[in-house]
Design an enzyme around this catalytic site. Structure first.
Site, PDB file in Angstrom:
ATOM      1  N   ASP A  22      92.693  -3.189  60.415  1.00 24.38           N
ATOM      2  CA  ASP A  22      92.706  -1.896  61.098  1.00 24.38           C
ATOM      3  C   ASP A  22      93.479  -1.952  62.413  1.00 24.38           C
ATOM      4  OD1 ASP A  22      91.296  -0.577  59.177  1.00 24.38           O
ATOM      5  OD2 ASP A  22      89.433  -0.375  60.309  1.00 24.38           O
ATOM      6  N   ASP A  64      83.892 -12.332  59.597  1.00 28.09           N
ATOM      7  CA  ASP A  64      84.626 -11.733  60.701  1.00 28.09           C
ATOM      8  C   ASP A  64      85.854 -12.584  61.016  1.00 28.09           C
ATOM      9  OD1 ASP A  64      82.942  -9.607  60.919  1.00 28.09           O
ATOM     10  OD2 ASP A  64      81.845 -10.347  62.663  1.00 28.09           O
ATOM     11  N   ASP A 117      86.963 -14.380  63.345  1.00 24.09           N
ATOM     12  CA  ASP A 117      86.920 -15.690  63.998  1.00 24.09           C
ATOM     13  C   ASP A 117      86.060 -16.692  63.236  1.00 24.09           C
ATOM     14  OD1 ASP A 117      84.771 -13.951  64.760  1.00 24.09           O
ATOM     15  OD2 ASP A 117      84.134 -15.459  66.207  1.00 24.09           O
ATOM     16  N   ASP A 158      75.574  -3.610  59.694  1.00 22.98           N
ATOM     17  CA  ASP A 158      75.050  -4.728  58.912  1.00 22.98           C
ATOM     18  C   ASP A 158      73.521  -4.673  58.810  1.00 22.98           C
ATOM     19  OD1 ASP A 158      74.763  -5.170  61.622  1.00 22.98           O
ATOM     20  OD2 ASP A 158      75.935  -7.015  61.666  1.00 22.98           O
TER      21      ASP A 158
END
Length: 531
Positions: free
Chosen positions: A133, A192, A194, A286
């Site tokens: 995004d 995610d 990282d 989540d």
């Protein structure tokens, strides 16, 4: 000249009259109004402290029993190796989708994509889906080039972008699951930008889902690659170690429920769809999904001996935005779902009680409120108003016990426990404010700021030293709310030192110092705006 001289006593007299008037007003309000309000606040804080203490002791008892009896939920699954051998022998690998949502992740995109592409699973049974995004065109081009590089190596990788950021992360994940090529996948692993899973991650998670068709989620814990970067990351590690070692483990071993951490987990796609899919109604999409899936009867398991490497936010600005999201979102979700949880017929009354009382109310609201209001407001005010009595059990014994139960999960940082207490008290200012915003659905309730990642911390440190900014940039480091609280606590400390009969000034000086240090921007690493 004579007029000026003659007017001076009048001005002084007027000033004295104002001060005397305020003093009388204070005495007039103090007894009938202020003291009763503060006594009520002390009682409420005492009640909340006891609630938090009981919940901490309960979890300590449960986790001790689980470890002593070796009855962690994931150890109850037997035959996982046999399932793996059967899958490999019959080539019956289920289809797995790996989603990597990202937004302007120029520092870490290579790490996450490379780790996902290195997962051990047949190439015709795994799809790597990069959901980008990014609004920075240069970053988007770099990510696309990296994806093409892995595609050239034979990896089944899909690069997906959107023209908008509707729904933020939840929107990206939802759109990703709608793709036609996903229909052959049974499970979806989410990382995610990282996060760097080990190559055997899928082999250590998917067999749980294959063995138990009632299982909707398998969650791994986090391993922090930059925990030693600065004092702030060490203190974050202490808090998060307790979350994973105790809160997640207890929820998994007793009620088969815990909050999905948003990453490092594998979902059964059927469970996601059954729960209504991803929703962006709060900033904790989540947790929202986990609660809804649990109400549909799906069970979760936490794998405590499986860790996924990731990065802690090392700038105070990034950490503050993260904590706002993590505190505001659960409070807002609690407001939205309490009635639905209570009326749900598919789960037991004990599970409902666990979710509403322990998971939401005590951990997500009470813990923040009692920390801020008692330690940063009530205790300092008790110095200024001696009529307020603080029982030792609430002021000393219960906090000491709670602190020990939290800190024992990170034994290597026990010597930092005092700094951890002071830091958590400072952060409670932001968490309490965020929780109130979430409960009231006030301004900033849906604020979503992606947590900044710095990637190679050693590279960052060296570059930061070479980019010293002039003093004109000091405004970037100033935090007014922390400085205001620091001044209030410092005044109370001086007052207690001069007129008090106890030694609360020691704590007040230390806590004021913590607020000043953070208020002047000396916590965490500092990355000036590049303008």
């Amino acid at each position: 000249m004579r007029g000026l001289v003659m007017n001076e006593p009048v001005v002084v007299g007027m000033s004295d009259d104002v001060i005397e008037h305020l003093r009388r007003l204070w005495q007039l309000l103090k007894g009938p109004i202020i003291v009763p309000i503060l006594r009520c606040a002390v009682f409420m804080c005492a009640a909340m402290s006891v609630m938090l203490f009981i919940e901490r002791v309960y979890m300590a008892v449960v986790i001790s029993g689980v470890k002593l009896l070796r009855r962690k939920r994931y150890t109850k699954y037997i035959g996982l190796d046999a399932i793996r051998e059967f899958i490999e022998a019959t080539l019956s690998h289920p289809g797995v989708l790996v989603q990597i949502p990202m937004y302007n992740e120029k520092e870490v995109y290579r790490l996450s994509i490379g780790a996902a592409c290195g997962l051990s699973w047949p190439s015709d049974k795994i799809i790597i889906q990069v959901l980008d995004d990014s609004t920075n065109q240069m970053t988007r081009d770099l990510v696309e080039m990296e994806c093409q590089r892995w595609r050239n190596k034979g990896v089944n990788l899909k690069y997906e972008t959107r023209n908008n950021r509707n729904g933020y992360k939840a929107g990206a994940l939802r759109e990703g699951l709608k793709k036609q090529y996903v229909k052959d996948c049974e499970y979806v692993a989410i990382f995610d930008a990282d996060f760097q899973p080990e190559t055997d991650y899928l082999w250590r998670t998917v067999p749980y889902l294959i063995q138990n068709p009632e299982l909707g989620l398998v969650q791994a814990r986090w391993k922090f690659v930059n925990a030693d970067e600065c004092m702030m990351t060490r203190l974050q590690e202490m808090s998060l170690d307790y979350h994973f070692s105790v809160e997640q483990e207890v929820g998994s071993s007793t009620y088969s429920f815990f909050g999905f951490n948003g990453t490092a987990g594998v979902w059964r796609i059927k469970a996601i769809n059954d729960a209504g899919g991803w929703k962006e109604r709060t900033t904790v999409e989540d947790m929202d999904l986990a609660v809804r899936a649990s109400l549909k009867g799906w069970k979760f398991v936490f794998i405590g001996d499986l860790s996924v490497k990731n990065e802690l936010p090392s700038t105070f600005k990034a950490y503050r935005f993260q904590q706002h999201r993590w505190s505001c979102g659960p409070a807002n979700l609690f407001r939205k779902m309490s009635k639905e949880i209570m009326l749900c017929e598919k789960v037991s009354i004990w599970k409902k009680l666990h979710v509403i009382y322990a998971f939401f109310f005590v951990r997500k609201i009470v813990a923040h409120w009692v920390t801020f209001f008692f330690y940063c407001i009530i205790i300092p005010l008790s110095v200024l108003i001696p009529d307020i009595h603080l029982p030792k059990y609430i002021a000393v014994y219960i906090p000491a016990a709670i602190t020990f139960l939290n800190a024992v999960c990170t034994p290597r940082s026990l010597h930092l426990v005092i700094f951890w207490i002071l830091f958590e008290n400072v952060m409670s200012l932001h968490r309490t404010k965020a929780a109130i915003i979430g409960l009231l659905e006030a301004n900033r309730v849906n604020e979503w700021v992606v947590t900044e990642k710095l990637g190679n911390t050693l590279k960052h440190k060296s570059s930061a030293k070479s980019q010293n900014k002039p003093r004109s940039q000091i405004g970037e480091r100033i935090h007014v709310s922390e400085l205001t609280m620091g001044l209030f606590l410092f005044y109370c400390a001086i007052y207690n030192l001069a007129f008090g009969r106890d030694h609360l000034f020691i704590y007040l000086f230390l806590q004021a110092g913590a607020f000043f240090i953070i208020g002047f921007g000396y916590m965490g690493t500092f990355v000036p705006n590049q303008g």
